[in-house]
Design a protein around this motif. Structure first.
Motif, short mmCIF file in Angstrom:
data_model
loop_
_atom_site.label_atom_id
_atom_site.label_comp_id
_atom_site.label_asym_id
_atom_site.label_seq_id
_atom_site.Cartn_x
_atom_site.Cartn_y
_atom_site.Cartn_z
N HIS A 17 0.87 -1.18 0.00
CA HIS A 17 0.00 0.00 0.00
C HIS A 17 0.90 1.23 0.00
O HIS A 17 1.79 1.33 0.84
CB HIS A 17 -0.88 0.05 1.25
N ALA A 19 -5.23 2.84 6.13
CA ALA A 19 -4.77 1.61 5.47
C ALA A 19 -4.86 0.43 6.43
O ALA A 19 -5.32 -0.66 6.07
CB ALA A 19 -3.34 1.78 4.96
N ILE A 59 3.03 -1.16 4.23
CA ILE A 59 2.51 0.18 3.96
C ILE A 59 3.71 1.11 3.80
O ILE A 59 4.47 1.32 4.74
CB ILE A 59 1.61 0.67 5.12
#
Ligand code: SF4
Lengths: 474, 201
Positions: free
Chosen positions: B52, B60, B193
């Motif tokens: 992500h 997220a 992330i």
């Protein structure tokens, strides 16, 4: 003090370095098993393709290989100081170092360490060194149950089988066979289990989880140990290594003395070479590094057992000693035409394939593994594949010259040499093999071991130095 | 004589009189000073990591976790966690409670672009090794300044005296027919992330 310099080989009667039969005899069994050869060919072809792709990606792959080779040579030349330094660093970080002159002593040390914890079960992460010394047998004899946690080792253990590859000990089994073993032997297994590899992996996860959480002693090997810092490294895929290195209260690591590397930064070379040569990955899923013990994190008792078991005798041979440079990637197995046909069991030792053919006879003394130096066509593929550039063919020739030459090897190798030396006959053998496959009769009319080799589609190119040349030059 | 002296004596005898070796060359690449973040993303995805790229870490994480319970190390930046998430701070939790959690969120020490590797070093925002091992889902938050181009540059940054875990993709095995299959003992799902948002709000 006179025996100080005497080479001491790995003792007989303990461990797994010697087979019951000679290589040609043992290979015959494998050659008669078409399923085994299909499994091996499928697996080695898969891995070769992956390794070729990820090594081609690195513009400095050849430089890394050369540095890896130089680092190993440096290590052997400074082994006493490096081991002393390693001992000092590990001890300073809260670990305890033990020295084991041979398999019997290593087994005794580990057994006593486990006994001292009062436990009757240990979890194990795959380690060639502990297989070499027969640690599982020694622990079992002392009433301690060793549980192999590596998926392939589990397949081997449940199937009451023997390992046949350094990296993938159950390489001789395909998914359907693994499913059958699990259904038959794994307590509590779901009877609806399929042969889908993720489903098989999930079955192993469920089966081992409780054992991981409830066993306070682990035994591991080590891929590297840094003398400068006392840091140990274990390279793995599944996470069973992380479980064994993290969850227990006591960790016992058994390591061959040749595994030490001088400096921390040397790992930057080996961590690039090993995964790419081994599993054909840019990096393996998990690498764990630890230095002694860390308060509040992981095992609070750490023991490092440094194992000789014939290694110092290998070191005494200037030609043969580079077999100690091996980082156990298994690339040489995956490219070897003889391994692909004969399978790992034929080598009789925990070290199969080209590296086994040069390492086992040196650890035991050539007289105890006299046929292994002949278990090769000297085609040189292993040398080209080796990430630390071990010249295996040169060591094989050297060992043949020091070995007694049993009649059977002479005859088999002479026949092979005769055929491989004649391109026309060789091509004819290839055609015959193809025909044999069609009519379902393999390798008819050719002497072993060539009958085995020709039963497969991809014959190796005739080697540049033929058996005949080699035979004549002796 | 003890075995230590015996082994060292055998080794010394084995190498006695050998000619000195040339120095070890170091002519391999150290890797670019500036890492290629796109390459990191590509290499992570190659081994099945869900990546992500966002500056809203909490959102997220909320999307990944849903209503599950998550273990977090004691030093995790609190603003990373979405409000309402059931977070269990590891202050020495018993193993079975960690194992029972649905996931774990950690920071990282280093990420290696060329190999798609993240490295944890057990500092307080990453926690004990076992918390990133037992839950089946691992979410790592990576900042660009933690990314290096190559393995040599990763070694430069890491402290060998800390316990280190190098992670390249979710737990996997090559034991069945030498093909990589995801998911054995470690987390079977790994999210990274990559965020350019500052560490602290
Ligand atoms: S000899 Fe070389 S190729 Fe073979 S296992 Fe050892 S390091 Fe790998």
């Amino acid at each position: 003090m006179t025996f100080l310099g005497m080479p001491a080989r790995a003792p007989r009667g303990v461990g797994n370095l010697r087979g019951d039969e000679s290589f040609p005899d043992a290979a015959r069994t494998a050659l008669a098993d078409p399923q085994l050869r299909r499994n091996l060919r499928h697996a080695t072809t898969t891995i070769r393709g992956k390794t070729d792709r990820v090594t081609a990606e690195l513009p400095d792959w050849q430089e890394l290989r050369a540095v890896g080779a130089a680092l190993k040579a440096y290590t052997m030349a400074h082994l006493p100081e490096l081991l002393e330094r390693l001992e000092e660093r590990v001890t300073a970080a809260g670990g305890t170092v033990h020295w084991a002159a041979d398999a019997n002593e290593a087994n005794r040390i580990v057994t006593e360490l486990v006994r001292a914890t009062g436990q009757q079960r240990v979890i194990k992460v795959k380690s060639m060194a502990t297989q070499e010394i027969g640690l599982n047998e020694a622990l079992a004899a002392a009433g301690i149950q060793p549980v192999e946690t590596d998926l392939a080792e589990l397949i081997v253990q449940l199937g009451r089988d023997r390992p046949s590859h350094i990296l993938v000990p159950a390489i001789h089994r395909n998914r359907a066979e693994i499913r059958e073993i699990f259904l038959r032997e794994m307590p509590g297994v779901d009877p609806a289990l399929t042969d889908d590899p993720p489903a098989l992996a999930a079955a192993a996860r469920r089966y081992l989880r409780e054992t991981f959480l409830s066993t306070p002693v682990a035994v591991s090997g080590a891929n590297f140990a840094v003398a400068e810092t006392g840091t140990l490294a274990v390279v793995e895929s599944e996470g069973n290594g992380r479980m064994c290195l993290t969850l227990p209260e006591t960790l016992i690591t058994v390591m061959g003395i040749e595994k030490v590397v001088p400096r921390w930064r040397d790992l930057e070379v080996f961590l690039q070479l090993l995964p790419r040569a081994s599993t054909g990955e840019r990096m393996n899923p998990y690498t764990s590094m630890w230095t002694g013990v860390t308060a509040g994190d992981g095992p609070q008792a750490f023991h490092l057992v440094l194992l000789d078991n014939g290694r110092s005798a290998v070191l005494a041979d200037p030609v043969g000693r580079s077999a100690l440079h091996c980082i156990r990637c298994s690339a040489c197995l995956n490219v070897c035409p003889v391994y692909e046909r004969a399978g790992g069991h034929a080598y009789g030792s925990v070290y199969p394939g080209p590296i086994g053919a040069v390492l086992s006879p040196q650890l035991t003394g050539v007289e105890d593994n006299a046929s292994l130096p002949y278990a090769s066509s000297l085609c040189g593929a292993c040398f080209d594949a080796c990430p630390v550039k071990i010249d295996i063919p040169a060591i094989l020739v050297h060992l043949r010259n020091t070995a007694p030459h049993p009649r059977s090897e002479r005859a088999a190798m002479a026949a092979a040499a005769y055929t491989m030396d004649r391109p026309v006959l060789y091509a004819a053998a290839q055609r015959a093999a193809r025909l044999a496959r069609i009519v379902g009769r393999r390798g008819r009319g050719l002497p072993p071991p060539l009958s085995g080799w020709t039963a497969s589609r991809d014959l190796p190119d005739p080697p540049s130095q033929t058996f005949r040349d080699w035979w004549a030059a002796r | 004589m003890n075995s230590r002296d015996l082994i060292l004596g055998r080794i010394r005898a084995a190498i006695a009189g050998d000619a000195p070796l040339p120095t070890v060359p170091r002519d391999y690449r150290r890797g670019a000073e500036q890492p290629d973040l796109d390459l990191l993303v590509e290499r992570l995805a190659d081994y099945g990591v869900v990546v992500h790229r966002t500056n809203d870490v909490a959102a997220a994480i909320a999307a990944i976790l849903g209503t599950g319970q998550v273990v977090v190390p004691p030093g995790l930046p609190p603003h990373w966690l979405p409000s309402g998430v059931r977070a269990l701070v590891d202050d020495g939790l018993p193993t079975d409670r960690v194992a029972a959690a649905d996931g774990v969120v950690t920071a990282v020490a280093v990420a290696v672009a060329e190999t798609g590797t993240i490295v944890l070093d057990a500092t307080p925002d990453q926690g004990r090794r076992l918390i990133s091992l037992l839950p089946d889902l691992h979410v790592c938050v990576v900042h660009p300044e933690q990314v290096v181009s190559s393995v040599p540059r990763a070694l430069d940054r890491l402290d060998p005296h800390r316990p280190l875990t190098w992670i390249s993709g979710p737990s996997a095995t090559s034991d069945i027919e030498l093909d990589r299959v995801a998911g054995v003992h470690g987390p079977r799902t790994l999210h990274v992330i990559l965020t350019e948002a500052p560490h602290d709000h």
